[in-house]
Design an enzyme around this catalytic site. Structure first.
Site, PDB file in Angstrom:
ATOM      1  N   MET A  11      -7.319 -32.600   5.234  1.00 54.38           N
ATOM      2  CA  MET A  11      -8.088 -32.764   4.005  1.00 54.38           C
ATOM      3  C   MET A  11      -7.330 -33.667   3.038  1.00 54.38           C
ATOM      4  SD  MET A  11      -9.818 -29.009   3.562  1.00 54.38           S
ATOM      5  CE  MET A  11     -11.151 -29.611   2.539  1.00 54.38           C
ATOM      6  N   GLY A  14      -8.840 -39.056   2.906  1.00 58.00           N
ATOM      7  CA  GLY A  14      -9.741 -40.162   2.588  1.00 58.00           C
ATOM      8  C   GLY A  14     -10.817 -40.415   3.619  1.00 58.00           C
ATOM      9  N   GLU A  94     -18.148 -35.088   7.853  1.00 57.83           N
ATOM     10  CA  GLU A  94     -17.894 -33.663   8.111  1.00 57.83           C
ATOM     11  C   GLU A  94     -18.311 -33.277   9.530  1.00 57.83           C
ATOM     12  OE1 GLU A  94     -16.129 -32.139   6.083  1.00 57.83           O
ATOM     13  OE2 GLU A  94     -16.410 -33.085   4.125  1.00 57.83           O
ATOM     14  N   ALA A  95     -17.926 -34.107  10.491  1.00 61.52           N
ATOM     15  CA  ALA A  95     -18.370 -33.936  11.877  1.00 61.52           C
ATOM     16  C   ALA A  95     -17.823 -32.677  12.532  1.00 61.52           C
ATOM     17  CB  ALA A  95     -17.977 -35.162  12.699  1.00 61.52           C
ATOM     18  N   CYS A 153       5.591 -32.022   0.093  1.00 61.58           N
ATOM     19  CA  CYS A 153       7.019 -32.289   0.290  1.00 61.58           C
ATOM     20  C   CYS A 153       7.275 -33.751   0.657  1.00 61.58           C
ATOM     21  CB  CYS A 153       7.592 -31.372   1.367  1.00 61.58           C
ATOM     22  SG  CYS A 153       7.009 -31.758   3.032  1.00 61.58           S
TER      23      CYS A 153
END
Length: 204
Positions: A11, A14, A94-95, A153
């Site tokens: 997530m 891009g 969103e496959a 990080c």
């Protein structure tokens, strides 16, 4: 021969922005595209909403029982009847929320209808378990491309962690669309293990 492409990443990597850029690139050269997303993704309702604020309406929503090839054929016929240019590409956001059967349909669109299909999504859920749609895409897509993002990080993020009211959670339903109470943070493997106290996978 057209191909099925799977472009995936954690997530905030891009994916939606990249998909909308791909649509723009096609259209800038005079090509017609169709854009779809699974209806389960209620973020933006019937629109694609990138985290950079770019919004675009989809051409059709894919429900759990929708035969994707049939719906694509119907929309493609509408484009042809309107006198517009032939559809050059199908883009799916969103496959990961597709069913394996719908992914198989996407492959048929590429191979039998000779229209490239570009699918964008994430590989695994917040418990590091593959979504059924993503697993099938990894199995049959002609081309796999990872879109990269970074962890807090500074290392490459590969896992998607879920937060409920700001606190990390590691159990619950596989699908929970981010909103007011549920949010997500992309983490590298080390940070994910630290937050989850070493847990990997839903069965642990």
């Amino acid at each position: 021969m057209a191909k099925l492409y799977f472009r995936f990443g954690a997530m905030n990597s891009g994916k939606s922005t990249a998909m909308l850029q791909a649509a723009h690139n096609y259209e800038e050269r005079g090509h017609r595209v169709l854009i779809a997303k699974p209806a389960i993704d209620t973020k933006g309702d019937t629109s694609i909403v990138s985290r950079l604020g770019v919004v675009r309406e989809v051409d059709f929503l894919i429900t759990g029982g929708t035969p994707v090839r049939n719906e694509f054929a119907r929309r493609r016929a509408e484009v042809q009847e309107s006198g517009a240019d032939e559809v050059s590409c199908l883009l799916i956001d969103e496959a990961q929320f597709l069913t394996p059967t719908q992914v198989d349909d996407a492959l048929r669109i590429a191979l039998l209808d000779d229209v490239p299909v570009l699918a964008y999504g994430i590989r695994t859920d917040f418990q590091t378990v593959a979504f059924p749609g993503s697993r099938r895409l990894l199995e049959i897509a002609h081309s796999l491309e990872e879109l990269k993002t970074i962890c807090r990080c500074g290392r490459k993020a590969i896992f998607n962690s879920r937060k409920l009211n700001g606190s990390f959670v590691f159990d619950g339903d596989q699908v929970a669309i981010d909103g007011d109470s549920v949010t997500y943070e992309s983490l590298c493997g080390s940070c994910y293990l630290t937050e989850s106290k070493g847990m990997l996978g839903a069965s642990v």
